[in-house]
Design a protein around this motif. Structure first.
Motif, PDB file in Angstrom:
ATOM      1  N   ILE A  68     -32.690  -4.396  20.106  1.00 27.75           N
ATOM      2  CA  ILE A  68     -32.564  -3.061  19.519  1.00 27.75           C
ATOM      3  C   ILE A  68     -32.358  -3.115  18.003  1.00 27.75           C
ATOM      4  N   PRO A  69     -31.336  -3.861  17.523  1.00 24.22           N
ATOM      5  CA  PRO A  69     -31.211  -3.907  16.056  1.00 24.22           C
ATOM      6  C   PRO A  69     -32.388  -4.585  15.374  1.00 24.22           C
ATOM      7  N   ILE A  70     -33.099  -5.433  16.126  1.00 28.02           N
ATOM      8  CA  ILE A  70     -34.246  -6.111  15.515  1.00 28.02           C
ATOM      9  C   ILE A  70     -35.342  -5.108  15.164  1.00 28.02           C
ATOM     10  N   ILE A  71     -35.345  -3.957  15.869  1.00 26.92           N
ATOM     11  CA  ILE A  71     -36.316  -2.905  15.555  1.00 26.92           C
ATOM     12  C   ILE A  71     -36.229  -2.529  14.073  1.00 26.92           C
ATOM     13  N   THR A  72     -34.993  -2.508  13.548  1.00 24.08           N
ATOM     14  CA  THR A  72     -34.843  -2.088  12.153  1.00 24.08           C
ATOM     15  C   THR A  72     -35.552  -3.056  11.198  1.00 24.08           C
ATOM     16  N   LEU A  73     -35.775  -4.287  11.676  1.00 26.07           N
ATOM     17  CA  LEU A  73     -36.472  -5.264  10.836  1.00 26.07           C
ATOM     18  C   LEU A  73     -37.876  -4.786  10.503  1.00 26.07           C
ATOM     19  N   LEU A  74     -38.451  -4.030  11.435  1.00 21.08           N
ATOM     20  CA  LEU A  74     -39.787  -3.472  11.229  1.00 21.08           C
ATOM     21  C   LEU A  74     -39.831  -2.733   9.899  1.00 21.08           C
ATOM     22  N   GLY A  75     -38.796  -1.917   9.674  1.00 23.62           N
ATOM     23  CA  GLY A  75     -38.756  -1.161   8.434  1.00 23.62           C
ATOM     24  C   GLY A  75     -38.422  -2.032   7.236  1.00 23.62           C
ATOM     25  N   LEU A  76     -37.602  -3.054   7.467  1.00 22.16           N
ATOM     26  CA  LEU A  76     -37.138  -3.873   6.351  1.00 22.16           C
ATOM     27  C   LEU A  76     -38.198  -4.833   5.841  1.00 22.16           C
ATOM     28  N   THR A  77     -39.026  -5.363   6.752  1.00 20.17           N
ATOM     29  CA  THR A  77     -39.943  -6.415   6.325  1.00 20.17           C
ATOM     30  C   THR A  77     -41.244  -5.887   5.727  1.00 20.17           C
ATOM     31  N   VAL A  78     -41.562  -4.624   6.007  1.00 19.39           N
ATOM     32  CA  VAL A  78     -42.849  -4.102   5.517  1.00 19.39           C
ATOM     33  C   VAL A  78     -42.988  -4.184   3.990  1.00 19.39           C
ATOM     34  N   PRO A  79     -42.010  -3.677   3.219  1.00 21.25           N
ATOM     35  CA  PRO A  79     -42.176  -3.799   1.762  1.00 21.25           C
ATOM     36  C   PRO A  79     -42.216  -5.254   1.314  1.00 21.25           C
ATOM     37  N   TYR A  80     -41.486  -6.071   2.029  1.00 18.53           N
ATOM     38  CA  TYR A  80     -41.439  -7.490   1.738  1.00 18.53           C
ATOM     39  C   TYR A  80     -42.808  -8.136   1.913  1.00 18.53           C
ATOM     40  N   LEU A  81     -43.455  -7.798   3.025  1.00 16.13           N
ATOM     41  CA  LEU A  81     -44.783  -8.335   3.298  1.00 16.13           C
ATOM     42  C   LEU A  81     -45.802  -7.846   2.278  1.00 16.13           C
ATOM     43  N   ILE A  82     -45.698  -6.567   1.923  1.00 15.45           N
ATOM     44  CA  ILE A  82     -46.660  -6.015   0.960  1.00 15.45           C
ATOM     45  C   ILE A  82     -46.518  -6.726  -0.388  1.00 15.45           C
ATOM     46  N   SER A  83     -45.270  -6.937  -0.820  1.00 15.63           N
ATOM     47  CA  SER A  83     -45.043  -7.680  -2.066  1.00 15.63           C
ATOM     48  C   SER A  83     -45.643  -9.068  -1.985  1.00 15.63           C
ATOM     49  N   GLY A  84     -45.406  -9.728  -0.847  1.00 16.69           N
ATOM     50  CA  GLY A  84     -45.918 -11.078  -0.676  1.00 16.69           C
ATOM     51  C   GLY A  84     -47.436 -11.127  -0.725  1.00 16.69           C
ATOM     52  N   SER A  85     -48.070 -10.038  -0.279  1.00 14.24           N
ATOM     53  CA  SER A  85     -49.537  -9.995  -0.250  1.00 14.24           C
ATOM     54  C   SER A  85     -50.130 -10.160  -1.634  1.00 14.24           C
ATOM     55  N   VAL A  86     -49.473  -9.595  -2.643  1.00  8.12           N
ATOM     56  CA  VAL A  86     -50.019  -9.678  -3.998  1.00  8.12           C
ATOM     57  C   VAL A  86     -50.200 -11.142  -4.381  1.00  8.12           C
ATOM     58  N   ILE A  87     -49.144 -11.936  -4.193  1.00  7.30           N
ATOM     59  CA  ILE A  87     -49.190 -13.342  -4.590  1.00  7.30           C
ATOM     60  C   ILE A  87     -50.168 -14.120  -3.720  1.00  7.30           C
ATOM     61  N   VAL A  88     -50.017 -13.954  -2.411  1.00  5.67           N
ATOM     62  CA  VAL A  88     -50.842 -14.735  -1.484  1.00  5.67           C
ATOM     63  C   VAL A  88     -52.326 -14.420  -1.659  1.00  5.67           C
ATOM     64  N   GLU A  89     -52.659 -13.132  -1.774  1.00  5.80           N
ATOM     65  CA  GLU A  89     -54.067 -12.763  -1.905  1.00  5.80           C
ATOM     66  C   GLU A  89     -54.643 -13.223  -3.229  1.00  5.80           C
ATOM     67  N   GLN A  90     -53.789 -13.264  -4.258  1.00  2.00           N
ATOM     68  CA  GLN A  90     -54.262 -13.723  -5.554  1.00  2.00           C
ATOM     69  C   GLN A  90     -54.561 -15.224  -5.499  1.00  2.00           C
ATOM     70  N   ILE A  91     -53.665 -15.992  -4.903  1.00  2.00           N
ATOM     71  CA  ILE A  91     -53.852 -17.443  -4.834  1.00  2.00           C
ATOM     72  C   ILE A  91     -55.043 -17.810  -3.962  1.00  2.00           C
ATOM     73  N   PHE A  92     -55.118 -17.178  -2.783  1.00  2.00           N
ATOM     74  CA  PHE A  92     -56.160 -17.567  -1.838  1.00  2.00           C
ATOM     75  C   PHE A  92     -57.429 -16.731  -1.988  1.00  2.00           C
ATOM     76  N   GLN A  93     -57.521 -15.952  -3.071  1.00  3.98           N
ATOM     77  CA  GLN A  93     -58.700 -15.114  -3.301  1.00  3.98           C
ATOM     78  C   GLN A  93     -59.033 -14.313  -2.054  1.00  3.98           C
ATOM     79  N   TRP A  94     -58.008 -13.712  -1.474  1.00  2.00           N
ATOM     80  CA  TRP A  94     -58.189 -12.929  -0.254  1.00  2.00           C
ATOM     81  C   TRP A  94     -58.483 -11.498  -0.653  1.00  2.00           C
ATOM     82  N   ASP A  95     -59.589 -10.943  -0.162  1.00  2.37           N
ATOM     83  CA  ASP A  95     -60.072  -9.667  -0.651  1.00  2.37           C
ATOM     84  C   ASP A  95     -59.327  -8.493  -0.008  1.00  2.37           C
ATOM     85  N   GLY A  96     -58.043  -8.351  -0.357  1.00  4.03           N
ATOM     86  CA  GLY A  96     -57.252  -7.284   0.253  1.00  4.03           C
ATOM     87  C   GLY A  96     -56.593  -6.388  -0.771  1.00  4.03           C
TER      88      GLY A  96
END
Lengths: 329, 289
Positions: free
Chosen positions: A248-276
């Motif tokens: 149940i409390p792990i559900i809240t992680l859904l909300g917490l990790t989304v901005p984190y993942l989006i931030s990470g996408s900038v770096i990862v997509e830039q390094i790996f030339q991922w078209d996202g």
């Protein structure tokens, strides 16, 4: 229950307006408008004065700020973010084109992190203070401190350059179109491994830590003692009784990790030339593509907002204590 | 009661962790190196590292680690060790200043919200919610790239986007302690709000904020190096750990030393601040004993 959700939605609407104001204010506090920036860049090409004015008018850049905001907000609500200054195509089309690529990476990273992190947290909580608990805590802690772009570089160096097992970057190989269907699928998977691994590893720490503390809270409760007293085996207690409540409390992680993942996408997509999306955002930042920057900032903030809202609502559904506590107020 | 009496048991518990002590020593060492970087790494035979950070010797480009260039050279023949020593200056300055900004902004807003409650609390809480909705790197990247990228822009951008943790901590502490006896006593003795907030309440709410600050420095250093890596951080040719890694990416086929050493420096420094924050938090909370 209904009043709780209604109030959360009302706050979300308010936050939505806050987000749009922040983005708009931020963009317009930048010295110089996009057109003048463009001239600085174009070098040899000279646009006529009337041509410039036409472009300005087309983007409403000649109107007062409040009017500009009004125009833009109307666009946001109707999902019309205008056209990209860089290539003249509708902003929404370009985002829609890149979104699946980013979504695929992030979804996979989220699932892998959950699949590894949650059981580890559970086992740690089951035997606190033991070698496994302490070892995993230290490991995840160190993982969490690793800069993702460094991890990406090290993995590229090892798996792509040295061992030549995986492609260095990109989403598909150059001769992708010559492959059979199965070959294409494998090629795509091979290109995904390193980016997904990079996005996953720092998430692991969050998942493990969160599920450990959630399980620790559950394990202390009476019904777990009851289950043990009944003679239920350790794994039954852990997975049937503790795990379901710890989720149940792990559900809240859904909300917490989304901005984190989006931030990470900038770096990862830039390094790996991922078209996202992250790649697109970075390009628009460098090119001062104002409509695109505004659209992406607002869109990612709204996705975060919705993820948080969804997590809260799900939480209320899953845990009767929350909704009952609210309605008795 | 003196403040030292409150702090002594915390320090005693903190000291028990060997990892935390190692982290403290490491940070002290890096700080000294950063402070004296212009003396340690400069041109001239007397210096410990006899190369200036931007001293390009094209003949010596992309040299692996050797007796002369202990951590090798980059694609312009600049000494990596010297650049890393000067990079420590950049990382620590930005990390500490950015955190100081977020500490001031966060504590102030959190204190106002927690002390007065009501409308002010409502506004600050909504503001926190709004800022939290933006993916951190998106927002920082936007601010840094739209305004001229420089160390000052970086520090302000990082500071103004990461104050929410501090604000929430201070707000929570204020809500808890504002009605305690010592606060009421101060109010009864006729102290003004400003004095109660800064003299009586804030010092009592400060310990958890310092924990947040330690994690904050780690995050700021991580973000600064990421931005410099992406090419929108400190401007070239200023040496920064992230910018060395950026040129390492271009030479990834053979220059392993450019990948390994700067990354290690970022990792160790970030980990050290995280360890200090983590153990300090545990030390503050006697329930962990």
């Amino acid at each position: 229950m209904r009043s709780y959700i209604a109030r959360r939605i009302a706050y979300a609407v308010l936050t939505f307006f806050g987000i749009t104001v922040v983005v708009f204010a931020l963009i317009h506090s930048v010295p110089g408008d996009p057109i003048s920036f463009y001239i600085g860049r174009a070098g040899g090409v000279t646009l006529s004065r009337t041509g410039l004015e036409a472009i300005r008018r087309a983007h409403h850049l000649d109107r007062p700020l409040v009017v500009q905001y009004g125009w833009w907000l109307k666009g946001v609500v109707t999902l019309d973010f205008g056209t990209s200054i860089l290539d003249g195509r509708p902003v929404v089309d370009r985002i829609a084109e890149k979104l699946p690529n980013t979504f695929l990476l992030n979804l996979l990273a989220f699932l892998v992190a959950a699949a590894i992190g949650i059981p580890v947290g559970l086992w740690s909580a089951n035997k606190p203070g033991r070698l496994f608990d302490r070892g995993s805590a230290v490991t995840f802690f160190l993982l969490y401190s690793l800069p993702s772009f460094w991890v990406a570089l090290l993995m590229m160096k090892l798996f792509a350059v040295k061992l030549n097992w995986l492609p260095l970057f990109g989403m598909t190989s150059d001769d992708y179109l010559d492959y059979s269907t199965a070959g294409r699928v494998i090629d795509r998977i091979r290109h995904m491994i390193l980016p997904v691994a990079t996005l996953t590893y720092s998430q692991l720490a969050i998942f493990a830590r969160f599920s450990r503390s959630a399980t620790t809270d559950v394990i202390r409760q009476d019904f777990i003692t009851t289950a043990r007293a009944k003679g239920a085996g350790n794994s039954v207690v852990l997975w049937r009784h503790a795990f379901r409540n710890a989720l149940i409390p792990i559900i809240t992680l859904l909300g917490l990790t989304v901005p984190y993942l989006i931030s990470g996408s900038v770096i990862v997509e830039q390094i790996f030339q991922w078209d996202g999306i992250g790649h697109l955002y970075f390009e628009s930042i460098l090119g001062r593509d104002y409509p695109m920057i505004m659209a992406l900032s607002v869109a990612t903030a709204i996705v975060t907002l919705l993820a948080g809202l969804a997590a809260d609502v799900l939480y209320a559904f899953a845990d009767p204590r929350i909704r009952l506590g609210e309605s008795s107020r | 009661m003196k403040r030292t009496d409150l702090f002594a048991p915390v320090w005693r518990r903190f000291r028990r962790s060997r990892l935390a002590i190692a982290a403290l020593i490491y940070i002290a060492l890096v700080s000294l190196i950063a402070l004296f970087a212009p003396l340690i790494a400069t041109n001239g035979t007397k210096a410990l590292v006899p190369f200036a950070p931007n001293d390009a010797q094209l003949v010596d480009r992309l040299q692996p680690p050797s007796v002369v260039h202990r951590l090798g050279t980059d694609e312009l023949g600049r000494d990596i060790l010297s650049r890393m020593i000067h990079g420590a200056r950049v990382s620590l300055t930005i990390g500490l200043t950015a955190t100081l900004i977020s500490l001031i902004v966060g504590s102030l807003l959190g204190a106002l919200a927690g002390y007065y409650g009501g409308a002010i609390d409502w506004i600050v809480s909504r503001l926190i919610e709004i800022v939290l909705c933006f993916p951190f790197l998106f927002l920082v990247l936007g601010i840094v790239a739209l305004f001229r990228p420089s160390m000052t822009t970086l520090m302000i951008a990082l500071g103004l986007t990461s104050w929410t943790t501090e604000a929430r901590f201070v707000r929570g502490e204020f809500l808890r302690i504002r009605e305690l006896e010592f606060a009421q006593a101060a109010r009864a003795s006729g102290a003004r709000d400003v004095r109660i907030i800064f003299r009586h309440l804030l010092p009592n709410a400060f310990a958890p904020v310092l924990v947040a600050a330690s994690f904050g420095v780690a995050a700021a250093i991580l973000t600064e190096s990421a931005l410099s890596f992406l090419g929108v951080g400190v401007s070239v040719p200023t040496a920064s750990w992230g910018s060395i890694l950026a040129s390492a990416e271009e030479n990834i086929d053979y220059a392993w030393w450019m990948v390994v050493f700067p990354g290690l420096a970022i990792f160790l420094t970030v980990a050290a601040f995280n360890v200090i924050g983590d153990r300090f938090r545990d030390a503050l909370d006697p329930r962990f004993e």
